[in-house]
Design an enzyme around this catalytic site. Sequence first.
Site, PDB file in Angstrom:
ATOM      1  N   CYS A   1      -6.045  -2.294   9.278  1.00 41.20           N
ATOM      2  CA  CYS A   1      -4.894  -1.638   8.652  1.00 41.20           C
ATOM      3  C   CYS A   1      -5.349  -0.238   8.305  1.00 41.20           C
ATOM      4  O   CYS A   1      -6.343  -0.065   7.594  1.00 41.20           O
ATOM      5  CB  CYS A   1      -4.473  -2.373   7.385  1.00 41.20           C
ATOM      6  SG  CYS A   1      -3.259  -1.446   6.395  1.00 41.20           S
ATOM      7  N   ASN A   2      -4.645   0.763   8.823  1.00 40.17           N
ATOM      8  CA  ASN A   2      -5.071   2.147   8.608  1.00 40.17           C
ATOM      9  C   ASN A   2      -4.780   2.639   7.193  1.00 40.17           C
ATOM     10  O   ASN A   2      -5.649   3.210   6.535  1.00 40.17           O
ATOM     11  CB  ASN A   2      -4.392   3.068   9.625  1.00 40.17           C
ATOM     12  CG  ASN A   2      -4.935   2.888  11.031  1.00 40.17           C
ATOM     13  OD1 ASN A   2      -5.871   3.570  11.424  1.00 40.17           O
ATOM     14  ND2 ASN A   2      -4.355   1.984  11.799  1.00 40.17           N
TER      15      ASN A   2
ATOM     16  N   LYS B   1       7.188  -5.667  10.784  1.00 38.03           N
ATOM     17  CA  LYS B   1       6.597  -6.631   9.839  1.00 38.03           C
ATOM     18  C   LYS B   1       7.551  -7.805   9.589  1.00 38.03           C
ATOM     19  O   LYS B   1       7.114  -8.921   9.313  1.00 38.03           O
ATOM     20  CB  LYS B   1       6.268  -5.953   8.507  1.00 38.03           C
ATOM     21  CG  LYS B   1       4.979  -5.107   8.522  1.00 38.03           C
ATOM     22  CD  LYS B   1       4.779  -4.433   7.176  1.00 38.03           C
ATOM     23  CE  LYS B   1       3.535  -3.548   7.127  1.00 38.03           C
ATOM     24  NZ  LYS B   1       2.277  -4.281   6.991  1.00 38.03           N
TER      25      LYS B   1
ATOM     26  N   CYS C   1      -1.652   3.168  13.008  1.00 33.54           N
ATOM     27  CA  CYS C   1      -1.039   2.120  12.197  1.00 33.54           C
ATOM     28  C   CYS C   1      -1.065   0.880  13.078  1.00 33.54           C
ATOM     29  O   CYS C   1      -0.635   0.942  14.237  1.00 33.54           O
ATOM     30  CB  CYS C   1       0.389   2.497  11.817  1.00 33.54           C
ATOM     31  SG  CYS C   1       1.349   1.113  11.138  1.00 33.54           S
TER      32      CYS C   1
ATOM     33  N   ALA D   1      -4.497   1.204   4.377  1.00 30.94           N
ATOM     34  CA  ALA D   1      -5.328   0.639   3.305  1.00 30.94           C
ATOM     35  C   ALA D   1      -6.705   1.283   3.230  1.00 30.94           C
ATOM     36  O   ALA D   1      -7.428   1.094   2.250  1.00 30.94           O
ATOM     37  CB  ALA D   1      -5.450  -0.867   3.477  1.00 30.94           C
TER      38      ALA D   1
ATOM     39  N   ARG E   1       0.820  -1.217   0.000  1.00 28.34           N
ATOM     40  CA  ARG E   1       0.000   0.000   0.000  1.00 28.34           C
ATOM     41  C   ARG E   1       0.852   1.264   0.000  1.00 28.34           C
ATOM     42  O   ARG E   1       0.490   2.271  -0.603  1.00 28.34           O
ATOM     43  CB  ARG E   1      -0.954  -0.004   1.201  1.00 28.34           C
ATOM     44  CG  ARG E   1      -2.090  -0.980   1.103  1.00 28.34           C
ATOM     45  CD  ARG E   1      -1.684  -2.458   1.190  1.00 28.34           C
ATOM     46  NE  ARG E   1      -1.144  -2.854   2.468  1.00 28.34           N
ATOM     47  CZ  ARG E   1      -0.535  -4.011   2.708  1.00 28.34           C
ATOM     48  NH1 ARG E   1      -0.330  -4.902   1.744  1.00 28.34           N
ATOM     49  NH2 ARG E   1      -0.074  -4.290   3.909  1.00 28.34           N
TER      50      ARG E   1
END
Lengths: 237, 237
Positions: free
Chosen positions: B86-87, B164, B195, B89, B52
């Site tokens: 998920c912010n 991640k 996030c 996205a 993203r």
Amino acid sequence: MTAIERIAGVMGGLGPEATVDFMARVLALTPASRDQDHIHMLVDQNPGVPNRQEAILRGAEDPAPALAAMANRLESAGADFVVMPCNAAHAFQTEIEQALSVPFVSIVDVTVEAVTELSSAAVGLLATPAGIAAGTYQAAMREPLIVFDEAERETFMSLVYAIKAGDRGEAMTTGMRRLAEALAARGAGVLIAGCTEIPLVLGPRDIDVPLVVSTDELARRTIELARGERPLPATGT
Amino acid sequence: MTAIERIAGVMGGLGPEATVDFMARVLALTPASRDQDHIHMLVDQNPGVPNRQEAILRGAEDPAPALAAMANRLESAGADFVVMPCNAAHAFQTEIEQALSVPFVSIVDVTVEAVTELSSAAVGLLATPAGIAAGTYQAAMREPLIVFDEAERETFMSLVYAIKAGDRGEAMTTGMRRLAEALAARGAGVLIAGCTEIPLVLGPRDIDVPLVVSTDELARRTIELARGERPLPATGT
């Protein structure tokens, strides 16, 4: 993009914490440095399936239709194979496989495979009363298993219900360790954590006897199948 | 059986650890003493969605078709509403909503609601460069937000990519705390963890300024909607 080959369908909610634990173990065991390296899973986190203990031990509401519907839902949504991070519910594997045209990969089979590879010692099984009564592990092993007596089954199940209610305290670990040690004292040289609530409170580092964690074995197999590192098994029906 | 009213569809894998964290928070925030008290979620743990950040900031492969397909898959499988932990996205919320006939519940909207209820102080936003560039939080807030400068955005994103990749060490927490403190030093009296990788390493107890965790706000709203304690919002299209 890595070659993510297959979508894993996960029959979850049995219990919900064990499902999240399974997913976390899949992530931890996957060689990944970014989102896109991980495997694709479809998870039905469905805690509404009737109680498996009550069904197997006391003839209460049959969970098989709910389990079959869950399996079917996952296949319809795109799962290429289906797993279920709950040992006791594998008593209903036949009904689940009848609902599927894709393979169902048994946590019992992959765990027995792992324990057989690891050791030729006598195997002790930590499992719920229904898991023991259903006999899935006994059927999959060639050698007899060392299992809980009646009192230990009750103690174990009270711990599992407490874990399901959210307790992960030191008393849970101590209680679980004592039960594991009782099996070792009766001759078990290797133990199976044959209930996915166990690793929420007890790990291999907590006891001296080797502990094969069924959740980890299913996670490893799920990763290998999803990444196409291993052929899919034949379907059960 | 409790009255489990609605199935929550969860667009996951963005990233995978954040999805598991969201599911764990849903369990922790649900009043439950047994499996059957928990809510039913269908989770598409799909880490294969194109990056993203790269799409929003540099025009790389558009993730909107993959996100729309994921939303559609969840609705087809039975989801009564859809959430996405998920912010960043949420920049593609319009395309997601166009693929759905059930409501999409925005993590941005529920978080802004929570922060507005909590405080009238100036709000600092911890978010990815794409999250900031997309302007979803800025659009949802009435007051201007205090955001990262260019150097802080880069630092923040390098932390997120490390998280991640599996790093949850003390250096991650320290780095994240410093960025939070930088926003506080510029006048923020309340902070948004905008996030879903942030709470994997930084919680409200790690800093002095109140921290509203978007993952928790979405988890709370998901539980309320799934249990029928709140009406479903109107659909976006």
